[in-house]
Design a protein around this motif. Structure first.
Motif, short mmCIF file in Angstrom:
data_model
loop_
_atom_site.label_atom_id
_atom_site.label_comp_id
_atom_site.label_asym_id
_atom_site.label_seq_id
_atom_site.Cartn_x
_atom_site.Cartn_y
_atom_site.Cartn_z
N LEU A 73 0.94 -1.13 0.11
CA LEU A 73 -0.11 -0.18 0.08
C LEU A 73 0.91 1.44 -0.10
N ASP A 76 2.25 1.79 -3.55
CA ASP A 76 1.15 2.09 -4.25
C ASP A 76 0.82 3.57 -4.21
N GLY A 102 -3.11 -4.49 -7.08
CA GLY A 102 -3.84 -4.18 -5.86
C GLY A 102 -3.81 -5.37 -5.03
N PRO A 103 -4.23 -5.32 -3.78
CA PRO A 103 -4.00 -6.31 -2.65
C PRO A 103 -5.31 -7.20 -2.67
N PHE A 104 -6.35 -7.04 -3.34
CA PHE A 104 -7.76 -7.74 -3.22
C PHE A 104 -7.73 -8.98 -4.08
N TYR A 157 -14.10 -4.84 -0.64
CA TYR A 157 -14.06 -6.44 -1.41
C TYR A 157 -14.53 -7.49 -0.56
N TYR A 191 -14.04 3.71 -3.73
CA TYR A 191 -13.82 3.36 -2.62
C TYR A 191 -12.53 3.78 -1.81
N ILE A 193 -8.89 3.31 0.01
CA ILE A 193 -7.88 2.14 0.27
C ILE A 193 -7.92 2.20 1.76
N ARG A 212 -9.97 5.69 -4.56
CA ARG A 212 -9.82 5.35 -5.94
C ARG A 212 -11.08 5.53 -6.68
N HIS A 215 -13.96 1.05 -10.19
CA HIS A 215 -13.21 0.37 -10.97
C HIS A 215 -13.59 -1.25 -11.00
N HIS A 217 -11.75 -4.99 -11.84
CA HIS A 217 -10.35 -5.50 -11.85
C HIS A 217 -10.65 -6.68 -13.07
N VAL A 245 -3.67 5.70 -5.93
CA VAL A 245 -2.59 4.82 -6.34
C VAL A 245 -1.98 5.20 -7.75
#
Ligand code: BEZ
Ligand code: FE
Length: 292
Positions: A73, A76, A102-104, A157, A191, A193, A212, A215, A217, A245
């Motif tokens: 993060l 990012d 991204g981390p999700f 998420y 949303y 981060i 962010r 979007h 992914h 990011v």
């Protein structure tokens, strides 16, 4: 070496690395040490500031767990992740551009057939997504593996809900024989981060927001093509020009089109207003000698 001072300590450290057999590691460490030392000299780093930095990094590590990666993060939000993405994903004009991972993302997300609903009860307005996967010559790419993941209407998420066992708002498809794909989900929303940790504190101190733009992914893999990691961003979102990011590219912005309740593109009846999103992906062929 003794009696090192502010003028010769950099060379002394580099000399200590001279015997390193791994050339690439030596290149990276040489540049890192030079830049770190230059940075300290340039800003005339005080001892208090040095210690505050050490404390910040220590806390950043302490927040990391198997569920949360605060260092990524940090990368990012400092634009480093997007810089590395850009450096490593130069493509010919016409190919779909890459953006941050991204981390999700979750390995092994559930498999769906074309037309299925990946929402699985997630909160949000219905959205029907469709498009094609093609190559740079416009030829369809059939049977591409397409992973999709997104936040719900509240900007979370599925993996951010502690007690949620099932996957929601994510899934894996294969494009059809003509490279076509379509599925149902919910409209993506903007949303923030995660900002309850050191990165959030840093953003606040820098008068930056954590948001962010909305979007969706995608991770697309097909034999003979470079893997594509990207998002589709929602046109009109207020954060398109200030993504926390730095991931937005104009070519990745698309319209989520609003429709009255009625018959959806897949022929089903929807009792509430819904959205459609059309987006085509263009994959870059693997260059000889380069891994996908
Ligand atoms: C994401 O889009 O999921 C994301 C990317 C970077 C940092 C946090 C979230
Ligand atoms: Fe995201």
């Amino acid at each position: 070496m003794r009696n090192l001072d502010e003028d010769n300590i950099t060379q002394a450290v580099l000399a200590r690395h001279a015997a390193m057999p791994d050339e690439r590691l030596r290149e990276i460490m040489t540049s890192l040490v030079q830049h770190l030392h230059s940075f300290a000299r340039e800003v005339k780093l005080t001892e208090e500031e040095w210690f505050a930095g050490i404390q910040f990094l220590t806390e950043t590590g302490q927040i990391c767990s198997d569920k949360r990666q605060e260092f990524i993060l940090l990368s990012d939000t400092l634009g480093l992740s997007m810089l590395v993405t850009a450096l490593n994903n130069r493509k010919p004009q016409g190919c779909t551009e890459s953006t941050v991972f991204g981390p999700f993302h979750v390995e092994g997300s559930p498999e769906y057939a074309l037309g299925d609903n990946v929402a699985e009860g997630v909160k949000g307005e219905p959205c029907f997504v469709r498009g094609t996967v093609r190559d740079i010559n416009g030829e369809p790419v059939p049977h591409a593996s397409m992973e999709v993941w997104q936040a719900d209407a509240d900007g979370f998420y599925d993996v951010q809900y502690e007690h949620l066992e099932a996957h929601q708002g994510r899934g894996t498809f294969r494009s059809g024989p003509q490279g076509e794909f379509h599925f149902r989900s919910v409209r993506a929303e903007a949303y923030p981060i995660p900002y309850d940790g050191t990165v959030g504190r840093m953003l606040k101190a820098l008068s930056r927001h954590p948001w962010r733009p909305a979007h969706l992914h995608f991770l697309i893999k097909a034999e003979g093509y470079e893997t594509l990691i990207t998002h589709v961003f929602r046109d009109g979102d207020q954060y398109l020009d200030s993504d926390a990011v730095f991931g937005v590219r104009s070519s990745l912005i698309a319209d989520w089109v609003w429709h009255e309740a009625g018959i959806a593109p897949d022929g089903s009846r929807v009792d509430v207003p819904f959205y459609t999103l059309d987006f085509d992906f263009v994959l870059n062929p693997v260059q000889a000698g380069k891994a996908a």
